[in-house]
Design an enzyme around this catalytic site. Sequence first.
Site, short mmCIF file in Angstrom:
data_model
loop_
_atom_site.label_atom_id
_atom_site.label_comp_id
_atom_site.label_asym_id
_atom_site.label_seq_id
_atom_site.Cartn_x
_atom_site.Cartn_y
_atom_site.Cartn_z
N SER A 14 -12.67 -13.51 7.31
CA SER A 14 -11.26 -13.56 7.70
C SER A 14 -10.63 -12.17 7.73
CB SER A 14 -10.47 -14.43 6.71
OG SER A 14 -11.06 -15.70 6.58
N1 SAH Z 1 -14.02 -16.71 3.14
C1 SAH Z 1 -15.06 -16.36 4.05
C2 SAH Z 1 -14.73 -16.88 5.43
C3 SAH Z 1 -15.89 -17.57 6.05
S1 SAH Z 1 -15.53 -18.52 7.48
C4 SAH Z 1 -15.30 -14.86 4.01
O1 SAH Z 1 -14.56 -14.15 3.31
O2 SAH Z 1 -16.26 -14.39 4.63
C5 SAH Z 1 -15.53 -20.17 6.81
C6 SAH Z 1 -16.82 -20.65 6.24
O3 SAH Z 1 -16.67 -22.03 5.92
C7 SAH Z 1 -18.04 -20.57 7.14
O4 SAH Z 1 -18.98 -19.74 6.54
C8 SAH Z 1 -18.55 -22.02 7.23
O5 SAH Z 1 -19.96 -22.13 7.23
C9 SAH Z 1 -17.96 -22.62 5.97
N2 SAH Z 1 -17.79 -24.07 5.95
C10 SAH Z 1 -17.37 -24.91 6.94
N3 SAH Z 1 -17.32 -26.17 6.50
C11 SAH Z 1 -17.70 -26.15 5.18
C12 SAH Z 1 -17.86 -27.15 4.17
N4 SAH Z 1 -17.60 -28.44 4.39
N5 SAH Z 1 -18.28 -26.76 2.96
C13 SAH Z 1 -18.56 -25.47 2.69
N6 SAH Z 1 -18.44 -24.48 3.60
C14 SAH Z 1 -18.01 -24.81 4.84
#
Ligand code: SAH
Length: 217
Positions: A62
């Site tokens: 993000s």
């Molecule tokens: N906070 C992260 C942002 C990653 S984007 C950072 O700082 O890099 C959001 C993430 O949510 C993705 O990696 C995706 O694989 C994950 N995601 C989506 N659905 C999910 C679920 N049900 N449980 C766990 N992770 C999930």
Amino acid sequence: MSDFAELRERMVRRQIEARGIADPTILDAFREVPREAFVDEGHRQSAYDDQPLPIEAGQTISQPYMVAVMIEAVEISSGDVVLEVGSGSGYAAAVISRIARAVIGIERQHDLVVSARERLQCLGYDNVMIVKGDGTRGWPDEAPFDAILASATGSHVPTALIDQLAPGGRLVMPIGDPANVQDLIKVVKRGDGSLIEENLGRVRFVPLIGEEGWRED
Ligand code: SAH
């Protein structure tokens, strides 16, 4: 100061502080975490740009300001146990770990779980644990949580996350269609278990895929 340290300081001042986030604990947490360590080699020079960046498995890390907005909204204090759903690269979990007592980051993609764990271990952040699973079910083993953040957009607030919120706990997550803009929602669980919901504004996130989220295409 190294180039990255200089870029980091500028990011904190121009992207976060200048937009109204004043809490020194939050600003210092961003000063501490090297964002360049959470992106691949090819994106390191852009690590402090004012935008999300691609990470493995077609996901994104993000925008720093968005992470700051969510951290401020979820009101983390030093004694708190925090759950981050969608820990991805581990960057947001790392920043939160500089403020909270303990952080559990849950991620559904195996590759991201492995790389986030490696990065956090390298940095010596030992109050943050990355687990693999469907975050729409929460993580009952470590519940209740004082604060819960979801970094992916859901169809609704999963009941498991509400159940795992401590009395007085706060939850912040985007809700809405991944193809459009979404609403950033804050839920506070009062001492008597009743909920207060607030809309914090329009945002854009990748989909939350799981039992109580969207289906995979
Ligand atoms: N906070 C992260 C942002 C990653 S984007 C950072 O700082 O890099 C959001 C993430 O949510 C993705 O990696 C995706 O694989 C994950 N995601 C989506 N659905 C999910 C679920 N049900 N449980 C766990 N992770 C999930």
